[in-house]
Design a protein around this motif. Structure first.
Motif, mmCIF file in Angstrom:
data_model
loop_
_atom_site.group_PDB
_atom_site.id
_atom_site.type_symbol
_atom_site.label_atom_id
_atom_site.label_comp_id
_atom_site.label_asym_id
_atom_site.label_seq_id
_atom_site.Cartn_x
_atom_site.Cartn_y
_atom_site.Cartn_z
ATOM 1 N N ASN A 296 0.886 -1.190 -0.005
ATOM 2 C CA ASN A 296 -0.316 -0.116 -0.106
ATOM 3 C C ASN A 296 1.021 1.284 0.087
ATOM 4 O OD1 ASN A 296 -0.912 1.927 2.175
ATOM 5 N ND2 ASN A 296 -2.689 1.190 1.231
ATOM 6 N N GLU A 297 0.588 2.281 -0.822
ATOM 7 C CA GLU A 297 1.448 3.314 -1.010
ATOM 8 C C GLU A 297 1.621 4.129 0.087
ATOM 9 O OE1 GLU A 297 3.418 3.899 -2.946
ATOM 10 O OE2 GLU A 297 4.043 6.028 -3.331
ATOM 11 N N GLU A 298 0.353 4.355 1.076
ATOM 12 C CA GLU A 298 0.692 5.165 2.091
ATOM 13 C C GLU A 298 1.459 4.615 3.116
ATOM 14 O OE1 GLU A 298 -0.802 6.182 6.343
ATOM 15 O OE2 GLU A 298 -1.230 4.386 5.331
ATOM 16 N N ARG A 302 5.240 5.888 4.516
ATOM 17 C CA ARG A 302 5.661 6.201 6.044
ATOM 18 C C ARG A 302 6.803 5.246 6.512
ATOM 19 N NH1 ARG A 302 1.778 4.655 9.828
ATOM 20 N NH2 ARG A 302 0.625 3.405 8.253
#
Ligand code: 13P
Ligand code: SF4
Length: 314
Positions: A296-298, A302
């Motif tokens: 997942n890119e988010e 992080r």
């Protein structure tokens, strides 16, 4: 006609080499891989060297012969490349010993602390951390943190204790461990030392502190390898995963390397996760372009921040 049908005896290593050039792939292998995998890799290294290689490569495909958190780190650094792992089950006991929900609570209970986290952890844990480190650069990173800044060190309690002794910095430790490095038998190693009095004991800092007390030299995988090249001794008892001995023998063919024993009943100096990878699985994952690391890119963004911080500071 399929090339494999024309040359039925073509070896697996040749087939991998062909696929590698067709795919513009690079094979990165950790020192704990089987010797035959190390021998076909483009780069062999410890966690830090492999993360650096993964960042620098211009290949389209990264085949990561290591464990999941390493391939995941390569993906975090290369979102647009295909990152393949020969066996998706190649996990890590240390990474598993730090579940994200509990780590998040631990951080919330200690809001003034920054978290320096060993690279042997999941992307979720990286995303909850301030700086990532490896066993090669941990001391250097800790030495750059202001004296009055409290630190959490996770997830390896043994590496954490070693670093507290080395740096003199108090740190709050997460209680995780590696099943391979904790399994060495102090009693059997001491017997070996009596049997081979000239052999030096060299150990990875993931080993328990009681074992480290007997070590002549302590270092990350790549530091152990450099040490045996420069040191004058002729024989060594090696207290880390036995895969590194392949490179030690290549680097110093005249020297003797004795794998440090675990208890009588198990060959625990082989990491069961690392050893899940085989040449066959490497070939298959390249041919089928799966299993691939997807993220997942988010979460990736992080997790990227503390890795970049590490690369800047080391
Ligand atoms: P290094 O590669 O940093 O020496 O770490 C050892 C290890 O346990 C990797 O899984
Ligand atoms: Fe994890 Fe230990 Fe295996 Fe390294 S040797 S991958 S720390 S279980």
């Amino acid at each position: 006609m399929n090339e494999d049908n024309i040359k039925p005896n073509k070896s697996l290593t040749e087939k991998i080499a062909n696929l590698k050039s067709q795919m513009n792939a690079v094979i990165l292998a950790h020192y704990y891989q089987e010797s035959e995998i190390q021998d076909i890799a483009d780069f062999i290294g410890d966690s830090l060297e492999l993360a650096r290689r993964a960042k620098a490569t211009d290949a389209d495909v990264i085949v990561f012969a290591g464990v999941h958190f390493m391939a995941e780190t390569a993906k975090i650094l290369n979102p647009f490349k295909l990152v393949l792992i020969p066996d998706m089950e190649a996990g890590c006991s240390l990474a598993e010993s730090c579940p994200p929900a509990s780590f998040k609570r631990f951080r919330e209970k200690n809001p003034a602390h920054i978290a320096i986290t060993y690279i042997n952890c999941s992307a979720e844990i990286k995303a909850l951390s301030d700086i990532i480190c490896t066993s090669s650069n941990a001391e250097k990173i800790i030495s750059q943190i202001p004296e009055d800044q409290p630190i959490i060190f996770a997830p390896d309690r043994n590496l954490g204790r070693y670093l507290i002794n080395k740096t003199g910095r108090e740190m709050l430790l997460w209680d995780g461990a590696c099943i391979v490095h904790e399994a060495f038998s102090e009693e059997r190693i001491l017997k070996l030392k009596l049997e081979f009095p000239d052999a030096k004991l060299i150990a990875h800092p993931e080993c328990t502190d009681s074992l480290l007390l007997h070590a002549d030299y302590i270092g990350s995988t790549s530091k152990l390898l450099s040490y045996i090249k420069e040191d004058v001794s002729e024989s060594y008892i090696v207290a880390t995963e036995s895969g590194i001995i392949h490179q030690m023998q290549k680097a110093a063919p005249g020297k003797t390397f004795i794998p440090a024993p675990s208890s009588e009943s198990c060959e625990c100096n082989n990491c069961p996760y690392m050893k899940l990878n085989t040449l066959e699985k490497i070939y298959k994952c390249m041919l089928e372009r799966t299993p691939e690391i997807v993220m997942n890119e988010e979460l990736r963004l992080r997790a990227l921040k503390p890795i970049e911080k590490m690369l800047e500071m080391s």
